[in-house]
Every structure is written in structure tokens, then in C-alpha cells.
Design a protein around this motif. Structure first.
Motif, short mmCIF file in Angstrom:
data_model
loop_
_atom_site.label_atom_id
_atom_site.label_comp_id
_atom_site.label_asym_id
_atom_site.label_seq_id
_atom_site.Cartn_x
_atom_site.Cartn_y
_atom_site.Cartn_z
N ASN A 20 12.36 -0.47 -8.18
CA ASN A 20 10.79 0.00 -7.71
C ASN A 20 10.67 0.70 -6.32
OD1 ASN A 20 9.66 -0.45 -10.40
ND2 ASN A 20 10.04 -2.57 -9.72
N TYR A 33 10.36 4.67 -0.15
CA TYR A 33 8.98 4.42 -0.86
C TYR A 33 9.01 3.35 -1.85
CZ TYR A 33 7.73 9.16 -0.01
OH TYR A 33 7.28 10.30 0.85
N HIS A 35 6.40 0.82 -4.55
CA HIS A 35 5.19 0.70 -5.47
C HIS A 35 4.13 -0.34 -4.62
CE1 HIS A 35 5.82 3.50 -8.51
NE2 HIS A 35 6.84 3.18 -8.85
N ASN A 36 2.94 -0.38 -4.44
CA ASN A 36 2.28 -1.25 -3.73
C ASN A 36 2.13 -2.54 -4.56
OD1 ASN A 36 0.57 0.17 -5.40
ND2 ASN A 36 -1.27 -0.27 -4.25
N TYR A 37 2.32 -2.33 -5.77
CA TYR A 37 1.96 -3.71 -6.58
C TYR A 37 3.25 -4.38 -7.08
CZ TYR A 37 2.60 0.10 -9.93
OH TYR A 37 3.36 1.06 -10.79
N SER A 81 -3.56 8.89 -5.85
CA SER A 81 -2.89 8.26 -7.07
C SER A 81 -2.01 9.32 -7.57
CB SER A 81 -4.20 7.94 -8.30
OG SER A 81 -4.72 8.90 -8.66
N THR A 114 4.03 3.03 1.35
CA THR A 114 3.43 2.51 -0.02
C THR A 114 2.28 2.87 0.00
OG1 THR A 114 3.42 0.50 -1.45
CG2 THR A 114 2.78 0.44 0.78
N CYS A 115 1.54 2.82 -1.32
CA CYS A 115 0.00 3.22 -1.50
C CYS A 115 -0.89 2.22 -0.67
CB CYS A 115 -0.12 3.31 -2.77
SG CYS A 115 0.62 4.45 -3.96
#
Length: 134
Positions: A20, A33, A35-37, A81, A114-115
Motif C-alpha cells: 500500500n 505515497y 494510504h493514511n489508514y 478524496s 499521505t491523506c
């Protein structure tokens, strides 16, 4: 830069789609990059001055230090998003994600993205600049 792993304080992040995280090159620097989760959520544990070990495809390893941590809000949560190059509020002006990356990227740096925030509705992006310790 062909990065294969980034070692943070308590975890190892493998840089591949399976983990990820993905990376690309920009201004002769690496942009990573996450994913924040998922694995990118580990970026939130980094503070200014922290050291990060980075391992490369050729078997070499280097130590980088965190030199900048910035979170910027997007023009709208709908835009935030998406994976598009949307505007972010930087001080009193709007800059695209690419423009922010351009400002943090120069020869040899690594920029983690990341987000933002880590939990809840995505409203922007977190950028962390790493510079090699020499």
C-alpha cells in the motif's frame, strides 16, 4: 532512487503496491505515497529531527532526517478524496499537490505523502520531507 523499504522508529514499510505504498521520482528525489489508514498512517509518528533508515534495491542503506512536516487543507473534501492534482491551502494562496511536492523536492530528498487527517474524513495531505544525513 529505487527504494525498497523505509524503517521508521517501530515499523518497517516495504515500498510496493502490495504494501500500500508506491513511489515515483520527481526533481531527482523520491516521492513515496501511502494510504493514511494503512502503511502511510505510520508517517504520523514522524517528527522534525527524527531519523529514518532507507534501503535501496542495490542493497545500500542510508539514514535520512525529517526536515519538514506540513499538513495542508484541500479546497474541498470531495477533491481531497481523489487522487487528482487538486488545490491545497498553503499560507494565503492555493497550490496544487504537485506544486507543494516541487517545493519540497530537490536533488536527493525523499518526500512522504499521505491523506490528512489520519482518521476521519479526508480534508487534505500530509507532507514529510527527508534529507540524507551526511
Amino acid at each position: 532512487m529505487n527504494i525498497i523499504a523505509i524503517i521508521l522508529t517501530a515499523s518497517m514499510l516495504m515500498v510496493s503496491p502490495a504494501a500500500n505504498l508506491s513511489s515515483l521520482t520527481f526533481n531527482n528525489s523520491a516521492i513515496v505515497y501511502g494510504h493514511n489508514y494503512l502503511d502511510g498512517g505510520e508517517f504520523y509518528s514522524l517528527d522534525m529531527g527524527d531519523n529514518v533508515a532507507v534501503y535501496f534495491v542495490d542493497g545500500s542503506a542510508k539514514v535520512y532526517t525529517v526536515t519538514d512536516v506540513q499538513a495542508y487543507a484541500a479546497q474541498s473534501t470531495k477533491l481531497a478524496s481523489t487522487g487528482e492534482d487538486f488545490p491545497l491551502r498553503v499560507g494565503s494562496e492555493w497550490q496544487t499537490v504537485t506544486q507543494v511536492i516541487d517545493g519540497l523536492s530537490f536533488d536527493g530528498t525523499i518526500v512522504l505523502i499521505t491523506c490528512y487527517p489520519r482518521i476521519g474524513q479526508v480534508t487534505g495531505r500530509l507532507f514529510i520531507q527527508l534529507i540524507e544525513v551526511r
